[in-house]
Design an enzyme around this catalytic site. Structure first.
Site, mmCIF file in Angstrom:
data_model
loop_
_atom_site.group_PDB
_atom_site.id
_atom_site.type_symbol
_atom_site.label_atom_id
_atom_site.label_comp_id
_atom_site.label_asym_id
_atom_site.label_seq_id
_atom_site.Cartn_x
_atom_site.Cartn_y
_atom_site.Cartn_z
ATOM 1 N N ARG A 259 0.852 -1.201 0.000
ATOM 2 C CA ARG A 259 0.000 0.000 0.000
ATOM 3 C C ARG A 259 0.884 1.245 0.000
ATOM 4 N NH1 ARG A 259 -1.437 1.828 4.506
ATOM 5 N NH2 ARG A 259 -2.142 -0.115 5.437
ATOM 6 N N TYR B 31 -16.743 15.901 -15.433
ATOM 7 C CA TYR B 31 -17.073 14.476 -15.537
ATOM 8 C C TYR B 31 -18.113 14.088 -14.468
ATOM 9 C CZ TYR B 31 -16.473 9.435 -15.181
ATOM 10 O OH TYR B 31 -16.703 8.091 -15.122
ATOM 11 N N LYS C 259 -8.652 5.159 -19.676
ATOM 12 C CA LYS C 259 -8.961 5.594 -21.043
ATOM 13 C C LYS C 259 -7.714 5.472 -21.936
ATOM 14 C CE LYS C 259 -12.741 6.453 -18.826
ATOM 15 N NZ LYS C 259 -13.105 7.749 -18.275
ATOM 16 N N ASP D 94 -7.947 17.886 -14.895
ATOM 17 C CA ASP D 94 -8.208 16.516 -15.373
ATOM 18 C C ASP D 94 -7.789 16.483 -16.845
ATOM 19 O OD1 ASP D 94 -9.364 14.236 -16.531
ATOM 20 O OD2 ASP D 94 -11.088 14.260 -15.181
HETATM 21 C C1 LIG Z 1 -13.566 8.203 -17.011
HETATM 22 C C2 LIG Z 1 -13.207 9.551 -16.528
HETATM 23 C C3 LIG Z 1 -12.964 9.803 -15.172
HETATM 24 C C4 LIG Z 1 -13.119 8.732 -14.112
HETATM 25 O O1 LIG Z 1 -12.180 7.729 -14.229
HETATM 26 P P1 LIG Z 1 -12.437 6.197 -13.767
HETATM 27 O O2 LIG Z 1 -11.179 5.523 -14.163
HETATM 28 O O3 LIG Z 1 -13.656 5.722 -14.509
HETATM 29 O O4 LIG Z 1 -12.677 6.215 -12.303
HETATM 30 C C5 LIG Z 1 -12.587 11.077 -14.812
HETATM 31 N N1 LIG Z 1 -12.478 12.071 -15.725
HETATM 32 C C6 LIG Z 1 -12.724 11.869 -17.031
HETATM 33 C C7 LIG Z 1 -12.593 13.002 -17.980
HETATM 34 C C8 LIG Z 1 -13.103 10.606 -17.484
HETATM 35 O O5 LIG Z 1 -13.361 10.420 -18.781
#
Ligand SMILES: *Cc1c(COP(=O)(O)O)cnc(C)c1O
Length: 390
Positions: free
Chosen positions: A47, A99, A196, A171
């Protein structure tokens, strides 16, 4: 000499110093043997730190030009952990089209811990300036935003935040480090849903965070270890492998996305196309200044739900799913997927009508995708004429 990002993607994780293995080994171990009661080795418990995860964390720190990188079990785990830098009584300002999962965390979890928020349309930074309060600690941005691709000027927003004693979090999921480096533009912390583009194969959920400042890095490291939503060794390995091909994947997909956006823009059944690469996109000048590519995600609007249903049923190649940024093209329907929790009125205010689709372009041949879109739109045209005739 500094290498370009495509080279860094391949070599940042390095070779295994013990064996020369060109892939980072998967250290599938929760604990580490210590030689003495008062002197511990570099790792004690996974961890707190794991060698495979550490190779990934050092990689993302290099790619975003930061000091410390952190890997979490999902994008939301990274984002939530970053917000845990705040204390009760603090206030955050957030892009209004943030998001959906981030929206939920801010409105339904952070509020329980006494952290307040304002949502602001960040395409107009005068609105951001007006929203700053004495207790505002963080300005949180997403650019391009999801799904209608609004653009925020990161550099100006970060300057404004800094002048008011606030940190800027960005983000960077849609652009990835290949196309946009928020820390170079003045941001303090960059976040990724590595589920992604960074992993790229729809196979793992993962999140990454990178800090610019070492002290902020120490604070986030403390939270990562305390909260414990860390990425496992196997998934850290997969993500390192995904990052190696990011340059080739994203460039190819973005090239196809530009062609597909142009095809859709010229099609009579399509009402509107959102893509930051269009010169007539209102955010295009700012986007061109702060990003070196336009990405592989676009959105487009059909007239209504009936057209949307015909279109989805006719389409042959893309998977119909939530998520984005993978080798396979992914068609999403925000009204019942990412934004299902939002009341219809709020949704439509943000441009998310019943005819809106998001399209994340994968690595299929672009002409196959265009042919598929063409035949599906033709079915929309024929069937909607039939329903008019009836
Ligand atoms: C998918 C996504 C998230 C969240 O990520 P997870 O891996 O699904 O928890 C946050 N910001 C954006 C822009 C996303 O496309």
């Amino acid at each position: 000499m500094t290498d370009r990002l495509e080279t860094k993607f391949i070599h940042s994780a390095g070779v295994d110093p013990q064996t020369g293995a060109v892939n980072v080994p998967i250290y599938q171990s929760s604990t580490f043997h210590q030689n003495s009661i008062d002197e511990f080795g570099p790792f004690d418990y996974s961890r707190s730190g794991n060698p495979t995860r550490q190779a990934l964390e050092e990689t993302i720190a290099k790619l975003e030009n930061g000091t410390r990188g952190f890997a979490f079990s999902s994008g939301m785990a990274a984002i939530s952990s970053a917000f845990m830098l705040l204390s009760a009584g603090d206030h955050v300002i957030v892009s209004e089209d943030v998001y959906g999962g981030t929206y939920r965390f801010i409105t339904e979890v952070l509020t329980k811990f006494g952290v307040d928020h304002s949502f602001v349309n960040m395409t107009d930074l005068d609105k951001l300036a007006k929203a700053i309060q004495p207790n505002t600690k963080v300005v949180y941005l997403e650019t391009p935003s999801n799904p209608v691709m609004n653009i925020t000027d990161i550099e100006t927003a970060a300057k404004l935040a800094k002048a008011n004693g606030c940190l800027t979090f960005v983000d960077n999921t849609f652009m990835t480090p290949l196309y946009q480096n928020p820390l170079d533009l003045g941001a303090d912390l960059v976040l990724h849903s590595a589920t992604k583009f960074l992993s790229g194969h729809s196979d793992i959920t993962a999140g990454l965070a990178v800090t610019k400042d070492a002290e902020l890095g120490d604070r986030l490291g403390f939270i990562q270890n305390s909260f414990g939503s860390v990425l496992g060794a196997q998934d850290s390995y997969s993500l390192i492998q995904g990052i190696k091909t990011l340059g080739a994947r994203l460039k190819q997909s973005s090239e196809s996305a530009q062609k597909i956006a142009e095809f859709l823009h010229g099609h009579p059944e399509v009402e509107e196309v959102f893509y930051p690469g269009f010169s007539f996109h209102p955010g295009n000048p700012i986007h061109q200044r702060q990003a070196s590519g336009d990405g592989a995600v676009l959105s487009f609007r059909l007239p209504d739900k009936n057209a949307a249903r015909i279109f989805k049923d006719a389409l042959r190649i893309p998977v119909f799913a939530v998520s984005l940024g993978a080798v396979e093209t992914i068609l999403s329907y925000p009204a019942t997927m990412s934004h299902a929790a939002m009341p219809k009125e709020e949704r439509e205010k943000r441009g998310i009508t019943d005819g809106l689709f998001r399209f994340s372009v994968g690595l299929e041949h672009d002409e196959d995708l265009i042919d598929d879109l063409k035949q599906a739109l033709e079915k929309v045209r024929v069937k909607s004429q039939l329903s008019i005739a009836n």
